[in-house]
Design a protein around this motif. Structure first.
Motif, short mmCIF file in Angstrom:
data_model
loop_
_atom_site.label_atom_id
_atom_site.label_comp_id
_atom_site.label_asym_id
_atom_site.label_seq_id
_atom_site.Cartn_x
_atom_site.Cartn_y
_atom_site.Cartn_z
N ALA A 39 33.42 21.17 -51.14
CA ALA A 39 33.03 22.42 -51.79
C ALA A 39 33.51 22.46 -53.23
O ALA A 39 34.35 21.66 -53.66
CB ALA A 39 33.60 23.59 -51.01
N ASN A 47 27.36 21.67 -55.49
CA ASN A 47 27.23 21.96 -54.06
C ASN A 47 25.92 21.42 -53.50
O ASN A 47 25.86 20.91 -52.38
CB ASN A 47 27.32 23.47 -53.82
N ASN A 72 27.33 27.67 -48.64
CA ASN A 72 27.78 26.38 -49.15
C ASN A 72 27.13 26.04 -50.49
O ASN A 72 27.71 25.30 -51.29
CB ASN A 72 27.53 25.26 -48.15
N THR A 252 33.60 26.23 -43.84
CA THR A 252 33.89 25.71 -45.18
C THR A 252 35.19 24.91 -45.19
O THR A 252 36.17 25.28 -44.54
CB THR A 252 34.01 26.88 -46.17
#
Length: 700
Positions: A39, A47, A72, A252
């Motif tokens: 990330a 991304n 994301n 994440t």
């Protein structure tokens, strides 16, 4: 600390194995992945690049579906930057990059992005497939407590149905009423929800599953705090069990802002409450960021047909399938042999994990003990009669009886054990029977059935009575029948119940004589326990000191013996005993077949496929450390097919009449039972043709 269970290893076969049998899609299986891309803090282009790279890797690994984390593409922990026009424009560009890159990729991609519609910003899942955006699903429940402030930035998706959204020049279905279904693979049907949605009392995926989704997906950010990984796993497991679905969860990972929070990148794949794969957490660098497993859609479909509560829930909810839009797409039937990414237990009645195995053995043993204790209590029996051969089944029934007597406050001498040697009884098993009865302190007697058997054989004109070595089924059943006659008459004489010894494996195969002790009794205490589990139950009794040292020594001796009915004399030249498994097949395979027939109703070709993957590399290892050496066997596909055909014939055609007349006995395993009053009802005059034809048509 990283988790210990990761994606099952990929098994591949030689290119010459091109038969459709080896195709996951032909077996109605779906390869899914939970992705944990590296990330960034709001760099949508970076991304997008990370997303595309993982999508390409998933394509190379033949994945059908990849679930990415919540937001994301936008990044999650960027706070008020979500409300900046430049950030929103960059997110739209990132979606377009992923869409364009997906044109030549196989997987269906679920990516997270913040998208504006009609002056409202939504936290969404964007579903992309081969150059098309299929739909956009907004998050229903927005957390706004403790460290969460999502209502500061986003509008909730609750109640938004039947809508569309303009996205990069295209009009795309938008709402919480979307299912995505492959028109060429009807078992590839999915629903998407986002993070907090499955922390809610009413997860949207419940309605999605009731509407027909077999795979429920969760795009999650979910910062990590101590203990939260267990909570996520609990929710994923329970939702997959309640909603009778597979559940793919992607959180994440490293790279998001740690201004106030931290991230671990947990990926989970569950099916019917069972963990298929989970990621390593807190991953940096070039580590594998895809958690992959193969979901068995056929198993899910069959489970839904069995669980009437699932259908009742759909009815009470007003049949959600009438309110969902099914967004169709063409996925493409993959005929390749792409291996299997799924751990298949070779002993499905027995967990591989030692702690779980001990817990299951504790439950199974106590179910039997308490079942028998209640029956003895209710019948007001003075004594209990059991035939003790020195084999596995009568041994296990006897030790269960001893424990039941202890709990009832009986003296163990009220258990009347009879060993009844016949024409082929070995000295070893006879000695074991006597040693066990003495060690347990029961009343022990011996009745030699040979004179009565000889008289009976003579009376019916059997050649053996005239000295000819004819060892046919009549010769065998005269001995088996006499033993049962003695036991029932002894029970009449002594105010007793006759305890049955036959196990689930024998009853499934019909490997029992009608009206005889392994099929008929006053209480069938072993009828719910397969042979493979009995072996582990006896080992568990030894390991957990359920009895004394003398009993344990006898039990260990009995475990080491060849499984034999001892009804035909040993081979004169080799001394080899009559072998049960050489006649009906290995109990390991038969119990495997029985589990998938009874519990899941799978087609025999599918059972062969699973058995092939479970057993083909068994000789190479991959065994739990405490599995005994005599259980570590391997079987090739021709062997599996051979015994599967015989299992189907015995189970579906020739043996049901024996099961239809079973005495009472407790169900023990969730893997299934054969009681005509419980798990299994079937005609006694059925045919195995459907199953044999299916094998012939589909198994190479």
């Amino acid at each position: 600390m990283t988790s210990m269970v990761t994606s099952p290893p990929l098994t591949r076969y030689p290119a010459t194995m091109s038969h459709p049998f080896f195709s996951l899609h032909r077996q109605r299986m779906i390869r899914v992945a939970a992705a944990t891309p590296a990330a960034t803090v709001g760099d949508a282009a970076a991304n997008a690049a990370a997303t595309i790279a993982l999508a390409a890797q998933a394509h190379e690994q033949a994945c059908d579906l990849v679930v990415f984390p919540e937001l994301n593409l936008s990044s999650y922990a960027i706070d008020d930057l979500h409300l900046q026009s430049a950030q929103q424009t960059a997110t739209l560009a990132a979606i377009e990059s992923v869409r364009a890159a997906s044109a030549d990729l196989k997987p269906l991609l679920l990516v997270g992005a913040a998208i504006e519609r009609n002056g409202r910003l939504y936290n969404t899942a964007v579903i992309i497939h081969r150059g098309r955006v299929l739909g956009v699903v907004p998050k229903t429940f927005l957390p706004n407590y403790r460290e969460y402030y999502e209502k500061r930035w986003f509008a909730p998706g609750a109640g938004l149905t039947g809508l569309s959204i303009g996205l990069n020049g295209a009009e795309i279905p938008f709402g919480t009423d979307l299912l995505f279904a492959a028109d060429d693979l009807p078992f590839l049907t999915l629903h998407a929800e986002i993070c907090e949605d499955y922390w809610a009392p009413t997860p949207p995926s419940t309605m999605g599953a009731l509407a027909g989704a077999l795979v429920c997906c969760n795009l999650s950010a979910s910062n990590i705090v101590v203990g939260k990984a267990r909570e996520r796993a609990l929710l994923a497991a329970s939702q997959s069990a309640r909603a009778v679905c597979a559940y793919v969860y992607a959180a994440t990972g490293v790279g998001e802002s740690t201004t106030d929070l931290a991230w671990d990148g947990q990926g989970l794949i569950y099916e019917l409450g069972e963990l298929l794969a989970q990621s390593d957490r807190f991953v940096r660098g070039d580590a594998d960021r895809l958690t992959i497993a193969d979901v068995d859609a056929e198993r899910l479909i069959q489970e839904r047909t069995r669980v009437g509560t699932f259908n009742d829930a759909a009815a009470l909810a007003g049949h959600p399938e009438t309110r969902f839009r099914r967004i169709g797409f063409t996925h493409g039937l993959d005929e390749r042999d792409t291996g299997l990414r799924r751990a298949i237990r070779r002993f499905p009645f027995i967990p591989n994990d030692p702690d779980k195995r001990d817990a299951d053995c504790y439950e199974a043993y106590n179910i039997q003990v308490e079942g028998l204790a209640k029956r003895l209590e209710a019948s007001a029996a003075k004594t209990l009669v059991i035939g003790v051969s020195g084999g596995l089944d009568s041994t296990h029934a006897l030790i269960v009886a001893a424990k039941a007597a202890d709990r009832l406050g009986w003296e163990r001498t009220r258990i009347l054990g009879f060993t009844m040697p016949g024409f082929a009884t070995g000295e070893g098993t006879k000695a074991s029977a006597w040693a066990l009865m003495r060690a347990l302190g029961i009343t022990a007697e011996e009745i030699d059935i040979r004179p009565a058997a000889h008289t009976l054989l003579q009376g019916i004109g059997h050649p053996f009575a005239s000295g000819e070595p004819v060892y046919d089924v009549t010769f065998e059943n005269v001995q088996a029948g006499l033993r049962t006659d003695y036991l029932f008459r002894l029970a009449n004489q002594r105010g007793a119940l006759v305890l049955g010894t036959g196990d689930l494996s024998e009853l499934a195969l019909g490997w029992c004589t009608y009206g005889v002790g392994d099929q008929m009794s006053h209480y069938a205490v072993n009828a719910g326990v397969p042979k493979t589990l009995i072996q582990f139950l006896i080992r568990w009794c030894i390991r957990t000191n359920q009895y004394d040292e003398a009993t344990d020594q006898v039990l260990a001796t009995i475990l080491a013996q060849e499984i034999s009915p001892e009804l035909v004399p040993a081979d004169a030249e080799t001394g080899a005993l009559q072998s049960t498994e050489s006649m009906i097949g290995p109990y390991a395979l038969n119990d495997f077949f029985a589990h998938y027939v009874l519990r899941h109703g799978l087609a025999p070709s599918k059972i062969a496929f699973l058995a092939h993957h479970a057993w083909r590399d068994a000789a190479a290892g991959r065994w739990p450390a405490d599995f005994p050496a005599d259980a570590r066997l391997a079987y090739d596909l021709p062997t599996i097919r051979h015994w599967l055909e015989r299992f189907c014939t015995r189970f579906f055609q020739t043996s049901q009449f024996k099961r239809s007349a079973l005495p009472n006995g407790p169900k023990v395993s969730a893997g299934g039972a054969v009681s005509p009053r419980g798990d299994w009802r079937a005609p006694a005059d059925g045919t195995a043709r459907v199953w044999l034809d299916e094998i012939a048509a589909n198994v190479p």
